[in-house]
Motif scaffolding. Sequence first.
Motif, short mmCIF file in Angstrom:
data_model
loop_
_atom_site.label_atom_id
_atom_site.label_comp_id
_atom_site.label_asym_id
_atom_site.label_seq_id
_atom_site.Cartn_x
_atom_site.Cartn_y
_atom_site.Cartn_z
N GLN A 42 -71.73 17.47 -56.56
CA GLN A 42 -70.90 18.14 -57.55
C GLN A 42 -70.51 19.50 -56.99
N HIS A 44 -69.85 23.39 -57.07
CA HIS A 44 -70.52 24.47 -57.78
C HIS A 44 -69.52 25.23 -58.65
N THR A 45 -69.95 25.49 -59.87
CA THR A 45 -69.19 26.36 -60.75
C THR A 45 -70.15 27.38 -61.33
N THR A 47 -72.05 29.99 -63.98
CA THR A 47 -72.60 29.78 -65.31
C THR A 47 -71.67 30.31 -66.39
N VAL A 49 -68.77 29.10 -66.93
CA VAL A 49 -67.86 28.02 -67.28
C VAL A 49 -67.87 27.84 -68.79
N ASN A 64 -70.42 29.11 -73.68
CA ASN A 64 -70.66 29.08 -72.23
C ASN A 64 -72.05 28.48 -72.01
N SER A 96 -75.05 19.47 -62.24
CA SER A 96 -73.60 19.65 -62.38
C SER A 96 -73.10 21.01 -61.93
N ASN A 99 -71.06 22.75 -64.74
CA ASN A 99 -69.72 22.29 -65.11
C ASN A 99 -69.83 21.18 -66.17
N SER A 101 -67.61 19.39 -67.38
CA SER A 101 -66.66 18.30 -67.10
C SER A 101 -67.04 17.50 -65.85
N ALA A 102 -68.18 17.80 -65.26
CA ALA A 102 -68.59 17.09 -64.04
C ALA A 102 -68.72 15.60 -64.32
N LEU A 119 -73.03 18.11 -68.18
CA LEU A 119 -73.94 19.09 -67.60
C LEU A 119 -75.18 18.48 -66.99
N THR A 140 -69.66 14.21 -73.13
CA THR A 140 -69.20 15.39 -72.40
C THR A 140 -69.28 16.68 -73.23
#
Length: 167
Positions: A42, A44-45, A47, A49, A64, A96, A99, A101-102, A119, A140
Amino acid sequence: MTTRTRIARLRTIGLTGLATTGAAAAALTLMPTTAQAAEATQAHTSTAVTASSNDSHKSGYSNNLDGWIKQSLQIMKSKGIPGSYDGLKRNIMRESGGNPSAQNNWDVNAQKGTPSKGLLQVIDPTFNAYHVNGTAKSVTDPVANITAAANYAAHRYGSIDNVNSAY
């Protein structure tokens, strides 16, 4: 060389490759059976997000990762589901990268038509079996995903806090 050793070496090589290319995590899939979970990568995004359509964001928590975890913990406490902020966040970041939406579109679950989502990378059958009333009926939805995964982990491992690697 044993099969287990080969798999461990492949994971090491894969993780080294991920680090080299800048990807942050290898996600592991929650499974509703005793089958070993499959690995997925996955991106990386951070925290920070946020979800664009979060059905659960109705109770004054931040929209968040921090807010989703705190809201999930409140629901978990009311339902007697064990888990801590640190245990949830550690597993979320591994699964995830934070994210919501992962989605894993390549592992064995995805090949069978049930990709891991959200998540904590939950497949639909696991989400449906461990969904917690009072949360959205969407795998989701961040709060629903966290809470269902924690419920699954509580039944399977005693707590999400006991999960430190493959499910």
